[in-house]
Design a protein around this motif. Structure first.
Motif, short mmCIF file in Angstrom:
data_model
loop_
_atom_site.label_atom_id
_atom_site.label_comp_id
_atom_site.label_asym_id
_atom_site.label_seq_id
_atom_site.Cartn_x
_atom_site.Cartn_y
_atom_site.Cartn_z
N ASP A 1 -33.55 -1.55 14.09
CA ASP A 1 -32.73 -0.81 13.14
C ASP A 1 -31.45 -0.80 13.95
N ARG B 1 -32.79 -5.07 6.79
CA ARG B 1 -32.95 -3.44 5.93
C ARG B 1 -32.57 -4.44 4.87
N LEU C 1 -36.67 0.45 5.89
CA LEU C 1 -36.76 -0.74 6.89
C LEU C 1 -37.64 -1.48 6.96
N TYR D 1 -40.94 0.99 6.00
CA TYR D 1 -40.25 2.55 6.60
C TYR D 1 -39.64 2.86 5.41
N ARG E 1 -36.31 4.76 5.87
CA ARG E 1 -35.28 4.62 6.55
C ARG E 1 -33.85 5.77 6.42
N LEU F 1 -32.03 8.74 13.47
CA LEU F 1 -32.45 7.86 12.74
C LEU F 1 -33.49 8.24 12.14
N LEU G 1 -37.42 7.80 10.18
CA LEU G 1 -38.25 6.65 10.16
C LEU G 1 -39.47 7.01 9.68
#
Length: 933
Positions: A684, A787, A794, A805, A807, A814, A816
């Motif tokens: 990511d 994305r 994600l 995930y 996100r 970040l 997740l």
């Protein structure tokens, strides 16, 4: 009769047995047809009203909810369905909260602190009068069990939706409550209590404790929720534990009086829901098992209890009714009991559950813990709380309740019942009695030596000896009331609404059904979602809700006060939401709960959702081998690995074979593959560098192009659940020959070399990029990543699996989330050295939670030993002592008592004592390099 009662609706006095009332469940059909109100879905009022908050018929039509969060939203839902108006209160800190938007009107009652707002009784009463409300529902917590607040409501002409002030006072004080229930024949634990306003000195405390016997449980006489509770195993711990309990009790409840009881080892916590009207009708709606707790607070509840059979359920229900009658109770309340199974039974049941799971694993079985749980003996299905109906073998289909075919006994004072003995005219074996100390509990009336032994079960195959003792009575709606609403049936129909019953009783209506109409249908489980970190002692956390996705579906219910953007702080209780599941049997309810928690996603704040999934999957929980200390005994094992579903051994092997480059680990290598979430986070980060393909030129593409093999982009990612990791990422060639890949890159510099993972991929849509990721110098792992267009998802393909995930990104890092687990990743400087075992000795002391510094135990320049107290941080009215990680000298102390601190804020810096250099180990130059994080 108070002024508030005079304003309530007058109805003819009902028979005291309640048999004249229609046996229809509250809310089953008439809940929304309150005279003078409108149909559910809109506020009441209009031309027919003669005054604000009062209909043409004289009924109150407006309810002020003196609370916030999920309980306020839940109460307003019923208020609206009944055709009434709701009024919210809020502080200057939460004017946009969800409960404020859920109400028809809202009033600001003060500043950001609790004392200035939600605990300001005068301001809340004034808000009710100002808004035209004629009824006040306190919810739970805050002022719900405040007798003075109930009186102030009555003095202002408001109907308090709760018990009379006298009942609140009688049962809100644990000492007074025990006196009353003992007189009613309900058994107690041995113990003693301080006299209000006269705390016992250390000597008196020690003598009384010695007479009672260790171990002991210290708790405040006022209040509840686990606040101020301390376990004392021996005399050396007593004074310090009592002092800490007094501080927390005074901070939380304004009362330093303590109550001390013998600690029951591995007890079960079972409570009974009672309901009473003004006409003497008192009944119970079955029990709730609340044994899964941490820090003396419940986190999972279920109904019915997997422990009780029909006779035990009936006897405990009768004891609860007797306790309610002893204080003249009116409204919804809960009588809590400590239950001690036969000696050794809890341990044997837990061992049997573990052995069954181990045996299934050894046999190579695959699947959930449900497949390995031992078979439970069949119990007769005979109906409800008063006559049976364990709920272990459910209805024929979901929503098809169990209907009792057995006559229910009329509630009365407790009587002996099979293997469950209770106090009666000749109490026996309850363990309560004269502690011989100041403020002693009333004894049962017989010396311990003269009390008869409990009778043996008449049929040991169906009835086990069981010992239970009164714990306390909560004079309000409980957090866990939804599980009762899910399983309690009236006339064979599920759908009781306890809030509606509270409102109707407060307006003077009789209960619309009798005990004989009540049965239990199926099984329900509730899991509480807390802002806390189970891996660090369940300490509170905080943050801003960046992404929220709560589950929905058949036989699922979520009571929540959250929205995206909500700030979760230490100013309020850390409970965020409740997830409730129902199924015809217990195994089905647990399975449905697991699926619901897997679908619960909250990013921006650490929660206990993943831990709840792990806990409910354990063989002990699946088998019903519960105790109040089970959660904390299992916690170290459940929190040791990283949260989230781990790859299986077969998946690890596949990952090794399909790695894009580099040799697979040699046979016998103990190095585990890097976690999926770490690889996903690295991908990511790299996606964030990808330019818009419509405008980027060749030199803006982060493909690592250079003469020779592609170069790597270096990242350094740190997560609270993982050590900091050095991560390298680069574009992966297309799965073809090197010559073909080079030709494709020359023809189309924007070629990403991977099939699309998300819908809508194309020239202007989300692109899937083929990467390879190396963690801490390990072999590269192939990963494709993309994305979603809105950036909330994600999707990665790695190790022959496709993972999605949730996100969310913020300046701090970040987030997740997947299947109930959540991870936060932050960037460290790329050149920062890895933390080693020696790096733990850097001497930085950080706050483990957001809160307020209560006290400091050290000063700058002082020496401190490793493990010695440095500071006490308070959050949610609970104290946490922070200790020194190393011995040394306090070099910096940037905080002061009374100051708020954020999670991970530096409390102190300790200069470690120089370590002795072992002979032959080299000089100072060989010391490990560390980095202050």
């Amino acid at each position: 009769m108070s002024e508030g009662e005079q304003r309530a609706d007058r109805v003819p006095e009902a028979p005291r047995d309640g048999t004249a009332a229609a046996p229809a469940p509250a809310g089953a059909g008439s809940g929304g047809s309150v005279p003078g109100g409108q149909a559910p879905g809109g506020p009441a009022g209009g031309p027919g009203e003669r005054a604000a908050g009062v209909s043409a018929s004289g009924r109150a039509t407006t309810v002020l909810v003196a609370n916030r969060g999920e309980i306020a939203v839940r109460i307003m839902r019923t208020v609206r369905r009944m055709g009434l108006r709701s009024v919210a209160v809020h502080s200057t800190a939460d004017p946009g909260a969800r409960h404020v938007r859920a109400a028809d009107a809202a009033v600001c009652v003060g500043g950001p602190s609790l004392a200035e707002s939600y605990l300001d009784a005068e301001a809340i009463v004034a808000a009710a009068v100002q808004s035209g409300a004629r009824m006040v529902h306190p919810g739970y917590g805050f002022l719900a069990e405040n007798a003075d607040f109930a009186r102030r409501c009555a003095e202002a002409g408001l109907v308090f939706i709760g018990p009379p002030p006298e009942a609140i006072e009688a049962m809100g004080d644990k000492i007074s409550a025990k006196e009353r229930v003992a007189a009613a024949g309900v058994p107690l634990l041995p113990g003693f209590a301080e006299e209000p306003g006269r705390p016992m000195d250390d000597g008196e405390l020690a003598r009384a404790a010695e007479r009672t016997g260790y171990p002991l449980l210290i708790k405040p006489s006022a209040g509840g929720g686990g606040k101020g509770m301390r376990v004392v195993h021996g005399p050396g711990e007593l004074a310090a534990a009592a002092a800490a309990a007094r501080r927390e009790a005074e901070a939380a409840f304004g009362d330093r009086t303590l109550l001390v009881e013998r600690l029951v080892r591995r007890p079960r916590h079972i409570e009974v829901q009672v309901m009473a009207d003004r006409y003497g009708n008192v009944l119970h709606l079955g029990e709730r098992e609340c044994s899964l707790q941490r820090r003396h607070q419940k986190i999972v509840e279920e109904s019915p209890s997997p422990l009780l059979n029909a006779e035990q359920r009936a006897a405990m229900g009768e004891a609860a009714v007797a306790a309610a009658k002893a204080c003249g109770y009116v409204g919804a309340g809960t009588v809590e009991f400590i239950v001690e199974p036969p000696e050794g039974a809890a341990v044997e049941a837990e061992e049997a559950a573990q052995q069954a799971a181990d045996g299934a694993q050894a046999a190579g079985s695959v699947g959930s813990a449900a497949e390995a749980r031992p078979e439970r003996p069949e119990r007769p299905q005979s109906g409800g709380p008063a006559g049976g109906g364990s709920g272990q073998h459910g209805a024929e289909a979901p929503g098809e309740p169990l209907i009792s075919s057995q006559a229910h006994r009329v509630p009365g004072s407790p009587t002996r019942s099979g293997g469950l003995w209770t106090a009666s005219a000749a109490p026996h074996g309850s363990g309560h009695g004269d502690a011989g100390a100041p403020g002693k509990f009333p004894s049962s009336g017989q010396p311990a030596a003269e009390r008869p032994a409990p009778p043996r079960p008449s049929d040991p195959s169906t009835t086990e000896a069981l010992d239970y003792s009164f714990l306390e009575m909560n004079t309000r709606l409980q957090v866990e009331h939804p599980v009762t609403e899910a399983v309690a049936a009236v006339g064979g129909r599920r759908g009781i609404d306890l809030v509606e019953l509270q409102i109707r009783v407060a307006r003077g209506e009789p209960l619309p059904f009798a005990q004989a109409d009540v049965s239990l249908s199926g099984h329900a489980v509730e899991a509480r979602v807390y802002a806390e970190d189970p891996a660090h002692g369940f300490l509170p956390t905080g943050g801003r809700v960046l992404l929220l996705d709560e589950p929905a579906g058949a036989d699922l219910r979520v009571d929540s006060g959250l929205d995206e953007g909500t700030e979760i702080t230490s100013a309020y209780d850390p409970m965020l939401a409740k997830v409730v599941s129902w199924a015809p049997d217990r195994a089905g309810a647990l399975d449905r709960m697991d699926s619901a928690l897997a679908a619960y996603t909250l990013l921006g704040c650490d929660t206990n959702v993943s831990f709840l999934r792990s806990l409910l999957r354990t063989p002990q929980v699946r088998a019903g081998a519960l105790s109040t200390d089970l959660t904390e005994r299992l916690a170290p094992e459940l929190t040791a690995p990283a949260d989230g579903p781990a790859p299986t051994a077969a998946e690890h092997a596949t990952a090794d074979r399909t790695s894009a480059a580099g040799p697979a680990p040699t046979a016998g290598s103990s190095a585990a593959p890097p976690p999926d979430e770490l690889i996903a986070a690295a991908a990511d980060h790299q996606l964030g560098l990808e330019p818009d393909p419509r405008t980027a030129d060749r030199f803006a593409v982060p493909d690592g192009w250079r003469v020779g093999e592609p170069g790597w982009t270096a990242w350094r990612l740190r997560s609270p659940r993982h050590s900091a990791a050095a991560v390298r990422v680069r574009r992966r060639p297309s799965p073809a020959t090197a010559a073909a890949a080079a030709a494709a890159a020359a023809a189309d510099p924007q070629s990403f070399g991977a099939p699309p993972l998300v819908p809508g991929a194309g020239a202007h849509g989300p692109r899937t990029v083929a990467y390879e990721v190396s963690v801490d110098g390990g072999p590269p792992v192939a990963v494709d990543a993309a994305r979603s267009p809105d950036g909330r998802t994600l999707t990665v393909a790695l190790r022959s699996r496709t993972l999605r995930y949730a996100r969310a990104a913020e300046p701090a890092g970040l987030w997740l989330g997947r299947e109930g687990a959540a991870w936060r990743f932050q960037d460290d400087p790329v050149l920062a050295p890895s933390r080693t075992a020696g790096a733990a000795g850097d001497g930085t002391v950080r706050s483990p939670m957001p809160g307020t510094v209560l006290s400091l135990a050290v000063a700058e320049g002082e020496g401190v030993a490793a493990g010695a107290p440095v500071a006490v941080v308070e959050a949610m009215k609970m104290e946490h002592t922070v200790t020194a990680p190393v011995g040394g000298t306090v070099g910096e102390l940037p905080v002061r008592p009374g100051r708020p601190v954020a999670m991970d804020a530096v409390l102190a810096r300790i200069t470690p004592e120089p370590a002795e250099t072992p002979p032959g180990s080299g000089g100072p130059d060989s010391a490990p390099t560390t980095l202050e994080e």
